[in-house]
Design a protein around this motif. Sequence first.
Motif, PDB file in Angstrom:
ATOM      1  N   ASP A 185     -40.044   8.610  20.199  1.00  0.00           N
ATOM      2  CA  ASP A 185     -38.393   9.013  20.187  1.00  0.00           C
ATOM      3  C   ASP A 185     -37.575   7.702  19.800  1.00  0.00           C
ATOM      4  N   ARG A 186     -36.775   7.986  18.970  1.00  0.00           N
ATOM      5  CA  ARG A 186     -35.445   6.879  18.802  1.00  0.00           C
ATOM      6  C   ARG A 186     -34.756   6.876  20.048  1.00  0.00           C
ATOM      7  N   VAL A 187     -34.684   5.853  20.571  1.00  0.00           N
ATOM      8  CA  VAL A 187     -33.762   5.745  21.861  1.00  0.00           C
ATOM      9  C   VAL A 187     -32.337   5.130  21.403  1.00  0.00           C
ATOM     10  N   ASP A 188     -31.398   5.535  22.633  1.00  0.00           N
ATOM     11  CA  ASP A 188     -29.986   5.153  22.283  1.00  0.00           C
ATOM     12  C   ASP A 188     -29.986   3.578  22.048  1.00  0.00           C
ATOM     13  N   ASN A 189     -30.570   2.976  22.744  1.00  0.00           N
ATOM     14  CA  ASN A 189     -30.466   1.434  22.332  1.00  0.00           C
ATOM     15  C   ASN A 189     -31.836   0.853  22.713  1.00  0.00           C
ATOM     16  N   PRO A 190     -32.397   0.393  21.296  1.00  0.00           N
ATOM     17  CA  PRO A 190     -33.733  -0.105  21.417  1.00  0.00           C
ATOM     18  C   PRO A 190     -33.909  -1.145  22.301  1.00  0.00           C
ATOM     19  N   TYR A 191     -32.682  -1.987  22.467  1.00  0.00           N
ATOM     20  CA  TYR A 191     -32.809  -3.201  23.575  1.00  0.00           C
ATOM     21  C   TYR A 191     -33.020  -2.885  24.709  1.00  0.00           C
ATOM     22  N   ALA A 192     -32.804  -1.818  25.233  1.00  0.00           N
ATOM     23  CA  ALA A 192     -32.716  -1.422  26.531  1.00  0.00           C
ATOM     24  C   ALA A 192     -34.057  -1.395  27.256  1.00  0.00           C
ATOM     25  N   GLY A 193     -34.283  -2.319  28.004  1.00  0.00           N
ATOM     26  CA  GLY A 193     -35.519  -2.301  29.027  1.00  0.00           C
ATOM     27  C   GLY A 193     -36.729  -2.727  28.111  1.00  0.00           C
ATOM     28  N   ALA A 194     -36.448  -3.526  26.989  1.00  0.00           N
ATOM     29  CA  ALA A 194     -37.465  -3.830  26.042  1.00  0.00           C
ATOM     30  C   ALA A 194     -37.428  -5.361  25.989  1.00  0.00           C
ATOM     31  N   LYS A 195     -38.617  -5.899  25.597  1.00  0.00           N
ATOM     32  CA  LYS A 195     -38.781  -7.451  25.411  1.00  0.00           C
ATOM     33  C   LYS A 195     -38.579  -7.545  23.809  1.00  0.00           C
ATOM     34  N   VAL A 196     -37.931  -8.585  23.327  1.00  0.00           N
ATOM     35  CA  VAL A 196     -37.582  -8.844  21.956  1.00  0.00           C
ATOM     36  C   VAL A 196     -38.515  -9.988  21.356  1.00  0.00           C
ATOM     37  N   TYR A 197     -39.180  -9.775  20.294  1.00  0.00           N
ATOM     38  CA  TYR A 197     -40.069 -10.646  19.752  1.00  0.00           C
ATOM     39  C   TYR A 197     -39.721 -11.760  19.482  1.00  0.00           C
ATOM     40  N   VAL A 198     -40.575 -12.902  20.082  1.00  0.00           N
ATOM     41  CA  VAL A 198     -40.368 -14.122  19.726  1.00  0.00           C
ATOM     42  C   VAL A 198     -41.072 -14.663  18.486  1.00  0.00           C
ATOM     43  N   ASN A 199     -40.272 -15.235  17.400  1.00  0.00           N
ATOM     44  CA  ASN A 199     -41.198 -15.636  16.343  1.00  0.00           C
ATOM     45  C   ASN A 199     -41.739 -16.768  16.647  1.00  0.00           C
ATOM     46  N   PRO A 200     -43.221 -16.952  16.509  1.00  0.00           N
ATOM     47  CA  PRO A 200     -44.028 -18.116  16.793  1.00  0.00           C
ATOM     48  C   PRO A 200     -43.510 -19.038  15.836  1.00  0.00           C
ATOM     49  N   GLU A 201     -43.283 -19.117  14.644  1.00  0.00           N
ATOM     50  CA  GLU A 201     -43.135 -20.192  13.687  1.00  0.00           C
ATOM     51  C   GLU A 201     -41.558 -20.605  14.180  1.00  0.00           C
ATOM     52  N   TRP A 202     -40.501 -19.897  14.464  1.00  0.00           N
ATOM     53  CA  TRP A 202     -39.574 -20.549  14.763  1.00  0.00           C
ATOM     54  C   TRP A 202     -39.596 -21.356  16.118  1.00  0.00           C
ATOM     55  N   SER A 203     -40.311 -20.420  16.876  1.00  0.00           N
ATOM     56  CA  SER A 203     -40.618 -21.232  18.206  1.00  0.00           C
ATOM     57  C   SER A 203     -41.224 -22.536  18.113  1.00  0.00           C
ATOM     58  N   ALA A 204     -42.267 -22.782  17.353  1.00  0.00           N
ATOM     59  CA  ALA A 204     -42.912 -23.818  17.344  1.00  0.00           C
ATOM     60  C   ALA A 204     -42.036 -24.958  16.620  1.00  0.00           C
ATOM     61  N   LYS A 205     -41.041 -24.522  15.829  1.00  0.00           N
ATOM     62  CA  LYS A 205     -40.123 -25.664  15.290  1.00  0.00           C
ATOM     63  C   LYS A 205     -39.065 -26.286  16.538  1.00  0.00           C
ATOM     64  N   ALA A 206     -38.735 -25.080  17.391  1.00  0.00           N
ATOM     65  CA  ALA A 206     -38.008 -25.486  18.290  1.00  0.00           C
ATOM     66  C   ALA A 206     -38.446 -26.302  19.420  1.00  0.00           C
ATOM     67  N   LYS A 207     -39.822 -25.928  19.789  1.00  0.00           N
ATOM     68  CA  LYS A 207     -40.415 -26.572  20.820  1.00  0.00           C
ATOM     69  C   LYS A 207     -40.559 -28.076  20.319  1.00  0.00           C
TER      70      LYS A 207
END
Length: 578
Positions: A163-185
């Motif tokens: 079911d599509r929810v009103d706010n997809p972000y509510a109560g959800a984790k959000v994807y951490v892009n491993p490629e960006w994360s590695a550069k940041a780290k």
Amino acid sequence: MSRIRSRAGTAVLTALALTGAACVGTAAALPADSGTAAAACTVDYKVQNQWGSGFTTAVTVTNNGAAVNSWNLTWSYAGDQKVTNGWNADLSQSGAAVTAKNASYNGALATGASASFGFNATYSGSNALPASFKLNGVTCNEDTDPTDPTDPTDPTDPTEPGDRVDNPYAGAKVYVNPEWSAKAKAEPGGSRIANQPTGVWLDRIAAINGVGDGMGLRDHLDAALAQKGSSEQVVQLVVYNLPGRDCAALASNGELGPTEIDKYKTDYINPIAAILAEPKYAGLRIVTTIEIDSLPNLITNVSGRPTATPNCDVMKANGNYQKGVAYALDKLGDIGNVYNYIDAGHHGWLGWDDNFGASAEMFKTTASGNGAKLSDVHGFIVNTANYSALKENNFAIGDSVAGKSVRESKWVDWNRYTDELSYAQAMRTKLVSLGFDQNLGMLIDTSRNGWGGAARPAGPGATTDVDTYVNGGRYDRRIHLGNWCNQSGAGLGERPQANPATGIDAYVWMKPPGESDGSSKAIDNDEGKGFDRMCDPTYTGNPRNNNNMSGALPDAPVSGHWFSAQFQELMKNAYPAL
Ligand code: BGC
């Protein structure tokens, strides 16, 4: 904001009705108990038209149970909706409770058969969808066997989008892009933010399968599933490859020429849609940010405006931005777990009266033509890859100083808004008034609009004159609001978070901090990227920034490439501080 959106609800209910009918059609070939697994009845309740005080609804009810000779469908409203007149059913209302009885000619409903009726109603405030329906006293749209994987109403069924929810972000984790994360780290101090979620930019056809050794779309979705565990999981994608891309600038010109709309559809959107629709990804909440900087350019940077560019005139004349955006909305909107957010610029672009309403109208016509429907749009995103401050606390648009309104200051320059939050909320209200879903959600890209560090004013400016007042108090330290490339002095903004303010689904980091906006001088590349002097710190400007210095950091690489000095600057000036 946790309620099901009416538009999303409609889409889901429609899917149920259609799938229900298909199931029944093939029931004879299915194992004996399959028929009992579907909901006893399904209801498709669609608000077809809505204005300030009234609306028109079309309802289709499908009977999946034993045949009946007469029926009544009941629901109640959470608000003050009042049915005024109907057709193809006999409607009555007592308080919030509505009963629709069959007309003389549509009472008989065999198993699998449907009846349709409609009505007009009045309302004030919000027009929320009824939460549930009963057919002859039995609740509809409800899974009767949650363990049956063939049941399309089963929320755990991996082959059916949730079911599509009103706010997809509510109560959800959000994807951490491993490629960006590695550069940041890999950056000194970068591990402080390396676990933040950022957008995955599909900025060319090759990005779908992965550029070079890079991750492709499936790799990202698989990684998102791995991060998901038993939680809800959002994945943020940026759909960014229109023909004649970035018509008012050069730094993010793309691979497709102005006329290559067919290639956009067949080689770019279709493959993306095919991957997103794969059953294994049905449990992800996929947020798509649709085509940054495109539609507003057709309003603000075309002939008749001092800021016109020939390329934007070409894109306006050939209609390929609108066709492309509509195609993306339509194809991606067909996928039940995709949430489309259209780019709506930022206050320092569309906050002027000439631009604001016309852009909102442009969003509406685009999202309701060429196969797209307003219901394909879940929300809008503002400030993507820009630097406009979230909230200027030291001056307000209604303030006057020494007899002059803040709107007359050089910085504000007759804009209606001083910051992104007020702009996003006003744009949302405008879009809803034009017919977009009343539960429309906004996203604000806060990746680089923190403006902290030593230069952040501690309080309002002196009230000697309006410019001193505004300039002394503003957080946004840009030389001019129209500057957009690798801004010196910028910092990371609010960390990504859900439901931060009224009407706002989330603060997001759609532009990955540390990725350049454009090169400071011409650099050869095979990505179609041009050299825009707005990225050259020695440039003295053009009409779009009122001929001011560009404010760009020196020595920047091509847009999208890693720019360590900028990443460090953003961390140094983060607000809230790291
Ligand atoms: C570039 C894209 C890049 C994106 C995110 C844009 O300015 O044109 O190639 O993916 O920024 O960094």
